[in-house]
Design an enzyme around this catalytic site. Structure first.
Site, PDB file in Angstrom:
ATOM      1  N   LYS A 150      42.028  70.306  49.457  1.00  0.00           N
ATOM      2  CA  LYS A 150      41.204  71.490  49.674  1.00  0.00           C
ATOM      3  C   LYS A 150      41.961  72.513  50.526  1.00  0.00           C
ATOM      4  CE  LYS A 150      36.655  69.162  49.923  1.00  0.00           C
ATOM      5  NZ  LYS A 150      35.861  69.931  48.954  1.00  0.00           N
ATOM      6  N   ARG A 195      31.198  61.711  43.047  1.00  0.00           N
ATOM      7  CA  ARG A 195      30.627  61.081  41.848  1.00  0.00           C
ATOM      8  C   ARG A 195      31.318  59.749  41.545  1.00  0.00           C
ATOM      9  NH1 ARG A 195      31.795  66.303  38.360  1.00  0.00           N
ATOM     10  NH2 ARG A 195      31.651  67.111  40.480  1.00  0.00           N
TER      11      ARG A 195
END
Length: 471
Positions: free
Chosen positions: A247, A321
């Site tokens: 990120k 997820r």
């Protein structure tokens, strides 16, 4: 301090029975009332009581009432040792809703998030007494349990990652399980490897300590006959670097809050224990970090989840997820009555809704309605998104059963829900709540802090169903 919440259509005569009524009437007439605003004055009594008036539109929903109540508490400042609450409205139901909003805002404002300062500033005085006037339609025990659940969710989410790392989280769960008489099972890496939980392990193997795991807390009230549990599942990524797909600075800055879903599931479970619910609960928490390093998972790896589904990794920052896939698969094996998962899962949901509400996805109409009804009653708002099967084509893989996410980010909140559905037994009612509202600058509803704790009160409200809010 006395807080009075009333519709903008209120006439001065409605305030005639208040102490120092003239002061209240003058405050009302100071300017035309505007919904959502608040104003204050000091009464002329010996105690110099602070008087705060808050205004809402006629027939306002609980969210609008709570937002006004939070503004009223902001006006109160530090003068809140003894608090009286009064709602003026047309009927008993509206009065109860107004009092609930005021009480929720008061209890939230009375809670301080963690601070680490060499010379901490003066702590605002705590509320010593809280009195509600004009209604006996509220369940005060439930209000208090909800406030504690929200406060716990906010506290855990606010903790810096070096204060709530995986080891500290596990110690906390051990202490809570012991004190609340819950059964705790910790699925560490070795056990998860035996279970074939490669999706979770792909994320956790980037950690230098390799101490990630899935926690299961079981609440089993004494019942005349066994009932299937409700499973609450939470994403507990204690820090998210993005992994190999690192990120940028601004996106990584607050990633200690990426475990908000686990905080919500845990807080709601503890609230149900406090309320002595007769509903058994399984609380599953996927706890690890998403780190960088030589062991971190990489795009184009193919891993096998615990239910046998092979996943093609596309982006390592879609780690939530992955961790939830195996957690949902393990939760499904227990054949619960329903599964509800909470996760700060996608930026796409924030872009779709902003941080004012969270996204709801479900495979079951009745469960979706139950959660929507709970959202309407508690003021933690949800928006239900569709997730038709044709979206699966965007996750088609030539090399595995499913891609982890699409290469492009379009509709990622829907695609993430479709991905998660692959790991829930189709016969089990399931709902996924994408916590877009886990944090919002300026607060949300009754909560004035940026970290909102969204979801804890929603979960308790949904689990209690149609329980009447009475003493």
């Amino acid at each position: 301090m006395l807080l009075v919440l009333l519709p903008v259509s209120t006439k001065p005569a409605a305030l005639a029975r208040l102490p120092a009524a003239r002061h209240w009437q003058d405050l009302l007439l100071e300017a035309p009332p505007i919904a959502g605003s608040a104003r204050s004055t000091v009464l002329g009594n010996p105690a110099r009581t602070l008087a705060v008036l808050g205004f809402h539109a006629d027939g306002s929903e609980i969210f609008a009432l709570a937002s006004t109540a939070a503004r009223m508490m902001a006006l109160a400042g530090n003068r809140r040792a003894r608090v009286g609450l009064l709602a003026i409205a047309g009927n008993r139901k509206n009065i109860a809703a107004g009092l609930e909003a005021l009480a929720s805002a008061s209890l939230a404002a009375d809670f301080a998030l963690p601070r680490y300062q060499g010379k901490p500033g003066a702590r605002a005085p705590r509320i010593k007494s809280l009195r509600l006037f004009g209604s006996d339609a509220l369940d005060l025990r439930l209000l208090a349990a909800n406030a504690r659940a929200n406060n716990l969710a906010r506290w855990l989410t606010a903790l810096p990652t070096n204060k709530l790392d995986v080891a500290a989280y596990r110690r906390l769960l051990t202490q809570l399980a012991r004190s609340k008489k819950l059964q705790l099972t910790w699925y560490g890496e070795a056990r998860l490897r035996k279970l074939g939980a490669e999706a979770f392990l792909a994320v956790s193997r980037g950690s230098k300590l390799r101490n990630g795991g899935i926690a299961l807390l079981r609440y089993r009230p004494k019942l005349p006959r066994k009932r299937p549990a409700i499973a609450l599942v939470g994403k507990g990524i204690v820090f998210d670097t993005g992994g190999t797909n690192l990120k940028p600075h601004r996106a990584m800055l607050d990633m200690h809050t990426d475990m908000a879903g686990s905080a919500v599931a845990l807080a709601a479970t503890l609230a149900m224990v406090e309320l002595e619910s007769r509903q058994p609960i399984d609380c599953w928490l996927a706890i690890t970090d998403n780190a960088i390093g030589s062991g971190a998972y990489r795009p184009q790896e193919i891993v096998r989840a615990a239910n046998g589904v092979h996943i093609q990794v596309i982006h390592t920052d879609a780690e939530g997820r992955m961790a939830l896939a195996d957690t949902l698969a393990l939760a499904s094996r227990e054949r619960p009555e329903a599964i509800i998962d909470f996760a700060t899962l996608t930026g796409a949901c924030v872009y779709a809704l902003t941080e004012r509400m969270s996204g709801l996805f479900s495979n079951d109409v009745a469960l979706e309605r139950r959660l929507q009804d709970a959202a309407n009653r508690c003021g933690e708002r949800l928006h239900a998104f569709p997730m038709p099967e044709d979206f699966d084509s965007d996750l088609h893989s030539d090399n595995a059963d499913v891609m982890q996410c699409a290469v492009e980010g379009k509709g990622d909140h829907i695609l993430a829900a479709r991905f998660l559905s692959r790991f829930v037994d189709k016969s089990i009612p399931w709902a996924h709540i994408d916590l877009a509202a886990a944090s919002r600058k300026g607060g949300l509803g009754a909560i004035a802090t940026e970290i909102t704790g969204f979801g804890a009160v929603l979960a308790v409200t949904a689990l209690l169903g149609e329980r009447q809010r009475r003493r």
